[in-house]
Design a protein around this motif. Structure first.
Motif, PDB file in Angstrom:
ATOM      1  N   GLY A 166       1.036  -0.996  -0.150  1.00  0.00           N
ATOM      2  CA  GLY A 166       0.003  -0.274  -0.021  1.00  0.00           C
ATOM      3  C   GLY A 166       0.834   1.334  -0.019  1.00  0.00           C
ATOM      4  O   GLY A 166       1.985   1.304  -0.405  1.00  0.00           O
ATOM      5  N   VAL A 167       0.267   2.465   0.304  1.00  0.00           N
ATOM      6  CA  VAL A 167       0.942   3.833   0.389  1.00  0.00           C
ATOM      7  C   VAL A 167       1.151   4.054   1.780  1.00  0.00           C
ATOM      8  O   VAL A 167       0.321   4.010   2.715  1.00  0.00           O
ATOM      9  CB  VAL A 167      -0.085   4.623  -0.081  1.00  0.00           C
ATOM     10  CG1 VAL A 167       0.619   6.093  -0.258  1.00  0.00           C
ATOM     11  CG2 VAL A 167      -0.304   4.331  -1.513  1.00  0.00           C
ATOM     12  N   TYR A 168       2.353   4.361   2.168  1.00  0.00           N
ATOM     13  CA  TYR A 168       2.966   4.805   3.498  1.00  0.00           C
ATOM     14  C   TYR A 168       3.257   6.304   3.326  1.00  0.00           C
ATOM     15  O   TYR A 168       3.536   6.810   2.393  1.00  0.00           O
ATOM     16  CB  TYR A 168       4.095   4.140   4.072  1.00  0.00           C
ATOM     17  CG  TYR A 168       3.716   2.184   4.293  1.00  0.00           C
ATOM     18  CD1 TYR A 168       3.798   2.284   5.472  1.00  0.00           C
ATOM     19  CD2 TYR A 168       3.518   1.632   3.266  1.00  0.00           C
ATOM     20  CE1 TYR A 168       3.538   0.941   5.735  1.00  0.00           C
ATOM     21  CE2 TYR A 168       3.149   0.287   3.526  1.00  0.00           C
ATOM     22  CZ  TYR A 168       3.355  -0.089   4.822  1.00  0.00           C
ATOM     23  OH  TYR A 168       2.984  -1.550   5.144  1.00  0.00           O
ATOM     24  N   ALA A 178       7.080   3.981   9.716  1.00  0.00           N
ATOM     25  CA  ALA A 178       6.145   4.256   8.709  1.00  0.00           C
ATOM     26  C   ALA A 178       4.706   3.616   8.844  1.00  0.00           C
ATOM     27  O   ALA A 178       4.355   2.827   9.264  1.00  0.00           O
ATOM     28  CB  ALA A 178       6.499   3.975   7.348  1.00  0.00           C
ATOM     29  N   GLN A 179       3.465   4.543   8.613  1.00  0.00           N
ATOM     30  CA  GLN A 179       2.170   4.372   8.812  1.00  0.00           C
ATOM     31  C   GLN A 179       1.543   4.113   7.589  1.00  0.00           C
ATOM     32  O   GLN A 179       1.778   4.791   6.590  1.00  0.00           O
ATOM     33  CB  GLN A 179       1.334   5.206   9.607  1.00  0.00           C
ATOM     34  CG  GLN A 179       1.934   5.415  11.009  1.00  0.00           C
ATOM     35  CD  GLN A 179       1.179   6.459  11.601  1.00  0.00           C
ATOM     36  OE1 GLN A 179       0.987   7.581  11.082  1.00  0.00           O
ATOM     37  NE2 GLN A 179       0.725   6.099  13.035  1.00  0.00           N
ATOM     38  N   ARG A 180       0.652   3.070   7.223  1.00  0.00           N
ATOM     39  CA  ARG A 180       0.019   2.712   6.066  1.00  0.00           C
ATOM     40  C   ARG A 180      -1.264   3.364   6.032  1.00  0.00           C
ATOM     41  O   ARG A 180      -2.055   3.451   6.833  1.00  0.00           O
ATOM     42  CB  ARG A 180      -0.080   1.188   5.716  1.00  0.00           C
ATOM     43  CG  ARG A 180      -0.579   0.948   4.393  1.00  0.00           C
ATOM     44  CD  ARG A 180      -0.446  -0.570   4.217  1.00  0.00           C
ATOM     45  NE  ARG A 180      -1.476  -1.413   4.941  1.00  0.00           N
ATOM     46  CZ  ARG A 180      -2.749  -1.875   4.711  1.00  0.00           C
ATOM     47  NH1 ARG A 180      -3.208  -1.262   3.635  1.00  0.00           N
ATOM     48  NH2 ARG A 180      -3.522  -2.329   5.654  1.00  0.00           N
ATOM     49  N   TYR A 181      -1.934   3.966   4.789  1.00  0.00           N
ATOM     50  CA  TYR A 181      -2.967   4.382   4.693  1.00  0.00           C
ATOM     51  C   TYR A 181      -3.811   3.211   3.857  1.00  0.00           C
ATOM     52  O   TYR A 181      -3.432   2.717   3.257  1.00  0.00           O
ATOM     53  CB  TYR A 181      -3.015   5.758   3.571  1.00  0.00           C
ATOM     54  CG  TYR A 181      -2.106   6.939   4.099  1.00  0.00           C
ATOM     55  CD1 TYR A 181      -2.556   7.734   5.055  1.00  0.00           C
ATOM     56  CD2 TYR A 181      -0.706   7.113   3.429  1.00  0.00           C
ATOM     57  CE1 TYR A 181      -1.831   8.717   5.124  1.00  0.00           C
ATOM     58  CE2 TYR A 181      -0.065   8.294   3.900  1.00  0.00           C
ATOM     59  CZ  TYR A 181      -0.520   9.207   4.867  1.00  0.00           C
ATOM     60  OH  TYR A 181       0.184  10.160   5.512  1.00  0.00           O
ATOM     61  N   GLU A 182      -5.105   3.388   4.665  1.00  0.00           N
ATOM     62  CA  GLU A 182      -6.311   2.338   4.163  1.00  0.00           C
ATOM     63  C   GLU A 182      -6.832   3.090   2.795  1.00  0.00           C
ATOM     64  O   GLU A 182      -7.230   2.618   1.902  1.00  0.00           O
ATOM     65  CB  GLU A 182      -7.254   2.139   5.282  1.00  0.00           C
ATOM     66  CG  GLU A 182      -6.638   1.530   6.335  1.00  0.00           C
ATOM     67  CD  GLU A 182      -6.122  -0.087   5.975  1.00  0.00           C
ATOM     68  OE1 GLU A 182      -6.459  -0.625   4.973  1.00  0.00           O
ATOM     69  OE2 GLU A 182      -5.299  -0.634   6.846  1.00  0.00           O
ATOM     70  N   ARG A 193       2.513  14.679  -1.659  1.00  0.00           N
ATOM     71  CA  ARG A 193       3.503  14.208  -2.668  1.00  0.00           C
ATOM     72  C   ARG A 193       3.880  12.753  -2.377  1.00  0.00           C
ATOM     73  O   ARG A 193       5.052  12.455  -2.153  1.00  0.00           O
ATOM     74  CB  ARG A 193       4.734  15.141  -2.616  1.00  0.00           C
ATOM     75  CG  ARG A 193       4.560  16.430  -2.789  1.00  0.00           C
ATOM     76  CD  ARG A 193       5.949  17.496  -2.942  1.00  0.00           C
ATOM     77  NE  ARG A 193       5.742  18.680  -3.626  1.00  0.00           N
ATOM     78  CZ  ARG A 193       6.359  19.355  -3.903  1.00  0.00           C
ATOM     79  NH1 ARG A 193       7.756  19.388  -3.602  1.00  0.00           N
ATOM     80  NH2 ARG A 193       6.161  20.924  -4.236  1.00  0.00           N
ATOM     81  N   LEU A 194       2.823  11.966  -2.106  1.00  0.00           N
ATOM     82  CA  LEU A 194       3.077  10.603  -1.788  1.00  0.00           C
ATOM     83  C   LEU A 194       3.275   9.955  -3.323  1.00  0.00           C
ATOM     84  O   LEU A 194       2.784  10.293  -4.086  1.00  0.00           O
ATOM     85  CB  LEU A 194       1.830  10.115  -1.228  1.00  0.00           C
ATOM     86  CG  LEU A 194       1.296  10.743   0.027  1.00  0.00           C
ATOM     87  CD1 LEU A 194       0.025  10.171   0.463  1.00  0.00           C
ATOM     88  CD2 LEU A 194       2.366  10.162   1.079  1.00  0.00           C
ATOM     89  N   GLU A 195       4.093   8.954  -3.142  1.00  0.00           N
ATOM     90  CA  GLU A 195       4.804   8.318  -4.303  1.00  0.00           C
ATOM     91  C   GLU A 195       3.869   7.120  -4.711  1.00  0.00           C
ATOM     92  O   GLU A 195       4.235   5.718  -4.575  1.00  0.00           O
ATOM     93  CB  GLU A 195       6.289   7.724  -3.887  1.00  0.00           C
ATOM     94  CG  GLU A 195       7.022   8.837  -3.947  1.00  0.00           C
ATOM     95  CD  GLU A 195       8.695   8.462  -3.605  1.00  0.00           C
ATOM     96  OE1 GLU A 195       8.671   7.073  -3.702  1.00  0.00           O
ATOM     97  OE2 GLU A 195       9.315   9.164  -3.593  1.00  0.00           O
ATOM     98  N   VAL A 196       2.707   7.431  -5.075  1.00  0.00           N
ATOM     99  CA  VAL A 196       1.800   6.539  -5.531  1.00  0.00           C
ATOM    100  C   VAL A 196       1.827   6.423  -7.000  1.00  0.00           C
ATOM    101  O   VAL A 196       2.116   5.227  -7.508  1.00  0.00           O
ATOM    102  CB  VAL A 196       0.425   6.925  -5.266  1.00  0.00           C
ATOM    103  CG1 VAL A 196      -0.840   5.768  -6.007  1.00  0.00           C
ATOM    104  CG2 VAL A 196       0.125   7.220  -3.777  1.00  0.00           C
TER     105      VAL A 196
END
Length: 248
Positions: A166-168, A178-182, A193-196
């Motif tokens: 997922g995205v952290y 690091a925390q993961r976003y649901e 600026r998340l690296e999706v």
């Protein structure tokens, strides 16, 4: 019989996804596992399109940074994606899955030209369609190609395969906290600026309402679970929840 959650999806695979534990090229066992999962999704009755990168063979931006003409380097990168697409096509056909490779640049002797209506018709007939050569233009990533093709063929979900689940909020490989976003909104991804995916790809998905699910391509079965509608990885869609409330 399992009723598929989605009618049509597009899977974005990086070239690095084919590396397995190798440093270059295509790891046969990894290629076969991905083909098995795509075949399983196809057997569920889901129409499957794939956009594949070429970073396991050649990355245009890398040589451009070292001094090569960027347009030439990007064209070489496009050719690398065609090689990966042909390898995946062969693996799928060995599993009795009908498959077509469609290239954004003309290479008629090895694959079809990309024509949107023809691609949609292939999908309607239950064939897996692999889109190669990105958008056919330099300076655009295969992430942008995935967003564009997903919108063009009317996919209901863009599945983005990565090396993590997922995205952290930071790199989980180097940051144990690091925390993961649901769940995230497109604007969350852009503002933080998340690296999706690259910004061009995210903006197109936002403007066209294309739902994204980021999942761990290295975990066996994750892609099939995502295609079934199970909660896998991180979802990026219009909202309404904010990123700060959704991370776990």
């Amino acid at each position: 019989m399992t009723v598929p959650h989605y009618r049509r999806i597009l899977v974005k695979l990086s070239g690095e996804a084919l590396l397995g534990g190798d440093s270059y090229g295509i790891a046969p066992e990894t290629l076969h596992r991905i083909a098995d999962e795509l075949a399983e999704i196809n057997a569920l009755g889901v129409e499957v399109a794939v956009v594949i990168g070429g970073g396991n063979i050649f990355r245009g931006a890398g040589l451009a940074a070292a001094g090569m003409d960027r347009v030439t380097a990007d064209h070489m990168g496009m050719l690398a994606t065609v090689m990966n697409a042909l390898a995946l096509q062969d693996a799928l056909e060995r599993r009795d899955v009908f498959c077509r490779v469609m290239s954004a640049i003309q290479i008629n002797q090895v694959c079809e030209d990309y024509i949107r209506r023809r691609a949609v018709r292939h999908l309607e007939k239950g064939r897996v369609v692999i889109f190669a050569a990105g958008t056919g233009n330099p300076f655009f990533t295969t992430d942008s190609a995935a967003s564009l093709r997903a919108v063009e063929v009317g996919a209901e979900l863009l599945l983005k395969g990565t090396k993590v689940d997922g995205v952290y909020n930071s790199d989980p490989v180097t940051d144990p906290s690091a925390q993961r976003y649901e769940k995230l909104t497109y604007d969350d991804v852009l503002s933080q600026r998340l690296e999706v995916m690259d910004a061009t790809a995210i903006v197109l998905c936002r403007d066209q309402g294309m739902r994204i699910m980021v999942f761990d391509i290295t975990r066996p079965g994750a892609m099939v679970e995502a295609a079934r509608g199970e909660p896998v990885g991180t979802v990026v869609d219009p909202g309404p929840a904010s990123a700060e409330e959704e991370h776990t």
